[in-house]
Design an enzyme around this catalytic site. Structure first.
Site, PDB file in Angstrom:
ATOM      1  N   ARG A  50      -5.975   1.047  -8.964  1.00  0.00           N
ATOM      2  CA  ARG A  50      -5.990   2.221  -7.946  1.00  0.00           C
ATOM      3  C   ARG A  50      -6.714   2.385  -6.990  1.00  0.00           C
ATOM      4  O   ARG A  50      -5.806   3.102  -5.674  1.00  0.00           O
ATOM      5  CB  ARG A  50      -4.698   1.531  -7.596  1.00  0.00           C
ATOM      6  CG  ARG A  50      -2.850   0.457  -7.772  1.00  0.00           C
ATOM      7  CD  ARG A  50      -4.068  -0.789  -6.229  1.00  0.00           C
ATOM      8  NE  ARG A  50      -2.530  -1.460  -6.010  1.00  0.00           N
ATOM      9  CZ  ARG A  50      -1.408  -1.556  -5.713  1.00  0.00           C
ATOM     10  NH1 ARG A  50      -1.156  -0.462  -4.963  1.00  0.00           N
ATOM     11  NH2 ARG A  50      -0.460  -2.736  -5.949  1.00  0.00           N
TER      12      ARG A  50
ATOM     13  N   ARG B 267      -4.879   3.568  -0.775  1.00  0.00           N
ATOM     14  CA  ARG B 267      -4.327   5.153   0.004  1.00  0.00           C
ATOM     15  C   ARG B 267      -4.970   6.239   0.089  1.00  0.00           C
ATOM     16  O   ARG B 267      -4.248   6.675   0.465  1.00  0.00           O
ATOM     17  CB  ARG B 267      -3.780   4.726   0.585  1.00  0.00           C
ATOM     18  CG  ARG B 267      -2.457   3.703   1.048  1.00  0.00           C
ATOM     19  CD  ARG B 267      -0.955   3.293   1.222  1.00  0.00           C
ATOM     20  NE  ARG B 267      -1.194   2.102   0.101  1.00  0.00           N
ATOM     21  CZ  ARG B 267       0.368   2.350  -0.638  1.00  0.00           C
ATOM     22  NH1 ARG B 267       1.423   2.048  -0.413  1.00  0.00           N
ATOM     23  NH2 ARG B 267       0.755   2.187  -1.507  1.00  0.00           N
TER      24      ARG B 267
ATOM     25  N   ARG C 279      -9.023   1.704   7.954  1.00  0.00           N
ATOM     26  CA  ARG C 279      -8.286   0.439   7.875  1.00  0.00           C
ATOM     27  C   ARG C 279      -7.581   1.017   9.047  1.00  0.00           C
ATOM     28  O   ARG C 279      -6.938  -0.462   9.367  1.00  0.00           O
ATOM     29  CB  ARG C 279      -6.575   0.749   6.486  1.00  0.00           C
ATOM     30  CG  ARG C 279      -7.378   0.069   5.130  1.00  0.00           C
ATOM     31  CD  ARG C 279      -7.510  -1.862   5.049  1.00  0.00           C
ATOM     32  NE  ARG C 279      -5.941  -2.073   5.678  1.00  0.00           N
ATOM     33  CZ  ARG C 279      -4.663  -1.807   5.400  1.00  0.00           C
ATOM     34  NH1 ARG C 279      -4.644  -1.541   4.173  1.00  0.00           N
ATOM     35  NH2 ARG C 279      -3.847  -1.714   6.218  1.00  0.00           N
TER      36      ARG C 279
ATOM     37  N   ASP D 140      -6.617  -8.223  -3.135  1.00  0.00           N
ATOM     38  CA  ASP D 140      -5.145  -7.917  -4.083  1.00  0.00           C
ATOM     39  C   ASP D 140      -4.902  -9.157  -4.749  1.00  0.00           C
ATOM     40  O   ASP D 140      -5.235 -10.181  -3.955  1.00  0.00           O
ATOM     41  CB  ASP D 140      -4.086  -8.015  -2.041  1.00  0.00           C
ATOM     42  CG  ASP D 140      -2.404  -7.314  -2.852  1.00  0.00           C
ATOM     43  OD1 ASP D 140      -2.444  -6.408  -3.004  1.00  0.00           O
ATOM     44  OD2 ASP D 140      -1.387  -8.638  -2.754  1.00  0.00           O
TER      45      ASP D 140
ATOM     46  N   TYR E 184       6.720 -12.598  -6.660  1.00  0.00           N
ATOM     47  CA  TYR E 184       7.197 -12.508  -4.870  1.00  0.00           C
ATOM     48  C   TYR E 184       7.103 -13.926  -5.002  1.00  0.00           C
ATOM     49  O   TYR E 184       8.113 -14.273  -3.817  1.00  0.00           O
ATOM     50  CB  TYR E 184       5.500 -11.496  -5.816  1.00  0.00           C
ATOM     51  CG  TYR E 184       5.556 -10.522  -5.621  1.00  0.00           C
ATOM     52  CD1 TYR E 184       5.439 -10.142  -5.037  1.00  0.00           C
ATOM     53  CD2 TYR E 184       4.426 -10.075  -7.001  1.00  0.00           C
ATOM     54  CE1 TYR E 184       5.601  -7.973  -5.108  1.00  0.00           C
ATOM     55  CE2 TYR E 184       3.734  -8.909  -6.147  1.00  0.00           C
ATOM     56  CZ  TYR E 184       4.771  -7.551  -6.318  1.00  0.00           C
ATOM     57  OH  TYR E 184       4.566  -6.487  -6.039  1.00  0.00           O
TER      58      TYR E 184
HETATM   59  O1  CP3 Z   1      -7.353  -1.357  -8.019  1.00  0.00           O
HETATM   60  C1  CP3 Z   1      -7.925  -0.818  -6.501  1.00  0.00           C
HETATM   61  O2  CP3 Z   1      -7.566   0.082  -6.290  1.00  0.00           O
HETATM   62  C2  CP3 Z   1      -8.181  -2.363  -5.905  1.00  0.00           C
HETATM   63  C3  CP3 Z   1      -7.416  -3.445  -5.089  1.00  0.00           C
HETATM   64  C4  CP3 Z   1      -5.489  -3.525  -5.423  1.00  0.00           C
HETATM   65  C5  CP3 Z   1      -5.146  -3.670  -4.496  1.00  0.00           C
HETATM   66  N1  CP3 Z   1      -4.084  -3.702  -5.019  1.00  0.00           N
HETATM   67  C6  CP3 Z   1      -4.636  -3.091  -2.857  1.00  0.00           C
HETATM   68  C7  CP3 Z   1      -4.121  -2.904  -2.238  1.00  0.00           C
HETATM   69  C8  CP3 Z   1      -5.603  -4.308  -6.786  1.00  0.00           C
HETATM   70  C9  CP3 Z   1      -5.806  -4.511  -8.163  1.00  0.00           C
HETATM   71  C10 CP3 Z   1      -3.890  -4.544  -6.027  1.00  0.00           C
HETATM   72  C11 CP3 Z   1      -3.218  -5.219  -7.565  1.00  0.00           C
HETATM   73  C12 CP3 Z   1      -1.521  -5.688  -7.349  1.00  0.00           C
HETATM   74  N2  CP3 Z   1      -1.239  -5.852  -5.817  1.00  0.00           N
HETATM   75  C13 CP3 Z   1      -0.879  -5.419  -8.447  1.00  0.00           C
HETATM   76  C14 CP3 Z   1      -1.348  -5.492  -9.705  1.00  0.00           C
HETATM   77  C15 CP3 Z   1      -1.111  -3.911  -9.784  1.00  0.00           C
HETATM   78  C16 CP3 Z   1       0.098  -3.320  -9.621  1.00  0.00           C
HETATM   79  O3  CP3 Z   1      -0.083  -1.911  -9.210  1.00  0.00           O
HETATM   80  O4  CP3 Z   1       0.805  -3.269  -9.999  1.00  0.00           O
HETATM   81  C17 CP3 Z   1       0.217  -5.373  -7.731  1.00  0.00           C
HETATM   82  C18 CP3 Z   1       1.096  -5.705  -8.201  1.00  0.00           C
HETATM   83  C19 CP3 Z   1       0.012  -5.859  -6.237  1.00  0.00           C
HETATM   84  C20 CP3 Z   1       1.186  -6.581  -5.172  1.00  0.00           C
HETATM   85  C21 CP3 Z   1       1.233  -5.157  -3.636  1.00  0.00           C
HETATM   86  N3  CP3 Z   1       0.394  -5.087  -3.348  1.00  0.00           N
HETATM   87  C22 CP3 Z   1       2.333  -4.229  -4.118  1.00  0.00           C
HETATM   88  C23 CP3 Z   1       3.109  -3.781  -5.322  1.00  0.00           C
HETATM   89  C24 CP3 Z   1       1.563  -3.413  -2.634  1.00  0.00           C
HETATM   90  C25 CP3 Z   1       1.605  -2.119  -1.892  1.00  0.00           C
HETATM   91  C26 CP3 Z   1       3.013  -2.290  -1.267  1.00  0.00           C
HETATM   92  C27 CP3 Z   1       2.623  -0.525  -0.803  1.00  0.00           C
HETATM   93  O5  CP3 Z   1       2.722  -0.884  -0.263  1.00  0.00           O
HETATM   94  O6  CP3 Z   1       3.402  -0.080  -1.354  1.00  0.00           O
HETATM   95  C28 CP3 Z   1       0.679  -3.941  -2.347  1.00  0.00           C
HETATM   96  C29 CP3 Z   1      -0.321  -3.548  -0.822  1.00  0.00           C
HETATM   97  C30 CP3 Z   1      -1.357  -3.724  -1.048  1.00  0.00           C
HETATM   98  N4  CP3 Z   1      -2.443  -3.628  -2.109  1.00  0.00           N
HETATM   99  C31 CP3 Z   1      -2.205  -1.657  -0.781  1.00  0.00           C
HETATM  100  C32 CP3 Z   1      -3.636  -1.889  -1.344  1.00  0.00           C
HETATM  101  C33 CP3 Z   1      -4.533   0.125  -1.027  1.00  0.00           C
HETATM  102  C34 CP3 Z   1      -1.759  -0.593  -0.034  1.00  0.00           C
HETATM  103  C35 CP3 Z   1      -1.947  -1.507   1.558  1.00  0.00           C
HETATM  104  C36 CP3 Z   1      -2.004  -0.204   2.193  1.00  0.00           C
HETATM  105  O7  CP3 Z   1      -2.907   0.051   2.268  1.00  0.00           O
HETATM  106  O8  CP3 Z   1      -1.362  -0.735   3.276  1.00  0.00           O
END
Ligand code: CP3
Length: 381
Positions: free
Chosen positions: A54, A58, A67, A103, A178
C-alpha cells in the site's frame, strides 16, 4: 480454464522458463539483477531491498491531489493515472520496487460484476454471491477487458527502468470473502458457512475467483511486471484444515496462471501464522516450496517464521505498521530487529507486516528506506 497452464503446480526448483516476451524487463536484463529480484530468487544482494504494501495511495499528498474527483476504480482503469500513482512512491521514497496501483476487485469489475469501492469502507457488491445460481451467473472475464491494465503496466515499466514492478492479485479466498459477504466483514462467517454447507458451490466460486485473479496477474506480468504477489489478506480467519481442504488448491490454480512465465512469486497473508508453512508449499505433500517468497505479518518474528517455512524460500516483511507512528528511536530499533531476525532466512525483502496506514507521515517511510539501505545485506553475522 482449459489450457495447459491450469494447475501446473510448478516448484521453485524447476528450471525457470522463458515464456516472457524478449522485450520484458526481466528477459532483456533491466530488472534481473535488481536487489528485489535477486532476493526473491534466494540471493543476498549487497543492499537489502525494501518496498511497502500500500505504498501507492492515501499516505501521499500527491496521490490525494491527483485523485480529487475520480472514483477509486475509475482511477485504476485510467492507464495514465494508474501509472503516475504507481510511480509516486518510487520517486519519493527510493523504494526498490513499484507495486502496480490497482485493487483486488478490479478483475471482477472488468468481468462485469457490480462492485464499487466505498471510501473508508472498501469493496461493496451490488448483490452478494450466496447460492449455486449466483455462482452460475458469474460472468467470464473477457481478456480484451484487461487492456487498461496492460497499458497502465506498460507505461509504468517504461518509466521505471531497472526498478522492478510487482504485479498483484487477490487470492481466491479473500476475493470470495468479499463476494459472499457483499462487502467488508469481520470474521467472514457467511463465506465460511458456505464452504461447509455447500462445498461444491464453494469450490466453483473459488475456481472462478482463481481464474479471474490469475488472468489479472498474468496480464500485469506479460505487460512488464517482474514479480507477482498473491494477497490472501483474510486467510487468518481460517483453520488449517479448512485452508488445506477448501482454499489452498484454488490458490495453486490462481498462481498457475503465471507458472510458465518464470517470474518470482510472493504469497502473503495476514494472521497467517498457523498456515504459513502451507502457504509456502500450497498444501502440496511433496517437500519443497511452490513460491519463491512468503510474506509474514507483524505478529510472527521473522526468525520464528523461518523455523516454520524452512530455508528454501525468501521471507518478506514484517515491520509493524503501528510502529510507523511511534517516535523515530522506537521505530529504528524495531526496523533493526526485523532486519536482524530476517538474517535467519536465505534472503529477506524488507516490507511492512501489512499495508501503510493512510495517516502515515510519508517522510517516515523515506527514512525507513534510508535506514534499511544503510544496513548492508542483512546477512546474519
Ligand atoms: O499496495 C499498493 O500500493 C498498490 C495498490 C493496492 C490497493 N489495493 C489500492 C487501494 C493494492 C495492492 C490493493 C490490494 C487490496 N485491496 C487488498 C489486499 C491487500 C491488503 O491491504 O490486505 C485488499 C483486501 C483490498 C480491498 C480494499 N480496497 C480495501 C480493504 C480498501 C480500503 C478501504 C478504505 O478506504 O479504507 C480498498 C480501497 C483501496 N485500494 C484504496 C487504495 C489506495 C483506498 C482508496 C482511496 O484512496 O480512496
Amino acid at each position: 480454464m482449459s489450457d495447459s497452464r491450469c494447475c501446473d503446480n510448478q516448484r521453485v526448483t524447476d528450471a525457470p522458463t522463458t515464456a516472457l516476451p524478449s522485450t520484458h524487463p526481466l528477459a532483456d536484463g533491466r530488472t534481473a539483477g535488481s536487489a528485489l529480484v535477486r532476493a526473491l530468487r534466494g540471493d543476498r544482494p549487497e543492499t537489502l531491498p525494501v518496498w511497502f504494501m500500500r505504498q501507492a495511495g492515501r499516505s501521499l499528498p500527491e496521490y490525494r491531489d491527483l485523485r480529487v474527483g475520480t472514483a477509486m476504480l475509475d482511477a485504476c482503469l485510467d492507464p495514465a493515472m494508474s501509472s503516475e500513482i504507481t510511480l509516486q512512491p518510487v520517486r519519493r521514497h527510493g523504494v526498490d520496487a513499484g507495486i502496480f496501483f490497482s485493487d483486488i476487485v478490479v478483475p471482477i469489475k472488468l468481468a462485469g460484476v457490480d462492485v464499487e469501492i466505498v471510501p473508508g469502507r472498501g469493496p461493496v457488491l451490488g448483490s452478494p454471491v450466496r447460492t449455486a445460481a449466483d455462482v452460475d451467473a458469474l460472468p467470464e472475464l473477457d481478456p480484451t477487458a484487461l487492456a487498461p491494465i496492460h497499458e497502465g503496466v506498460a507505461r509504468t515499466v517504461a518509466e521505471l527502468g531497472s526498478t522492478p514492478l510487482i504485479g498483484f492479485a487477490g487470492a481466491p479466498f479473500t476475493l470470495a470473502a468479499y463476494l459472499v459477504e457483499g462487502g467488508p466483514s469481520k470474521d467472514h462467517i457467511r463465506a465460511r458457512t458456505l464452504m461447509h454447507a455447500e462445498p461444491e458451490t464453494w469450490s466453483r466460486l473459488l475456481s472462478w475467483a482463481a481464474d479471474v485473479s490469475g488472468q489479472f496477474l498474468r496480464a500485469q506480468v506479460v505487460a512488464g511486471a517482474s514479480a507477482a504477489q498473491l494477497f490472501d489478506s483474510w486467510v487468518g480467519s481460517l483453520s488449517r484444515r479448512d485452508y488445506l481442504d477448501h482454499v489452498a488448491p484454488h490458490s495453486v490454480r490462481a498462481l498457475s496462471h503465471v507458472a510458465d512465465l518464470g517470474v518470482p512469486r510472493i504469497h502473503f497473508g495476514v494472521g497467517s501464522g498457523e498456515v504459513l508453512a502451507d502457504m509456502t508449499t500450497l498444501g502440496d505433500q511433496a517437500p519443497g516450496p511452490r513460491v519463491e517468497a512468503v510474506g509474514v505479518d507483524w505478529r510472527l518474528p521473522l526468525d520464528t517464521a523461518v523455523e516454520r517455512v524452512g530455508h528454501d524460500v525468501t521471507v518478506q516483511g514484517n515491520i509493524d505498521p503501528a510502529m510507523l507512528a511511534a517516535p523515530w528511536g522506537v521505530l529504528e530499533q524495531h526496523v533493526r530487529d526485523v532486519v536482524r531476525r530476517g538474517g535467519a532466512a536465505r534472503a529477506h525483502v524488507v516490507n511492512l507486516g501489512h499495508g501503510v496506514p493512510p495517516e502515515t507521515d510519508p517522510d517516515v517511510l523515506t527514512r525507513v528506506v534510508q535506514l534499511v539501505h544503510s544496513l548492508g545485506s542483512g546477512a546474519a553475522a
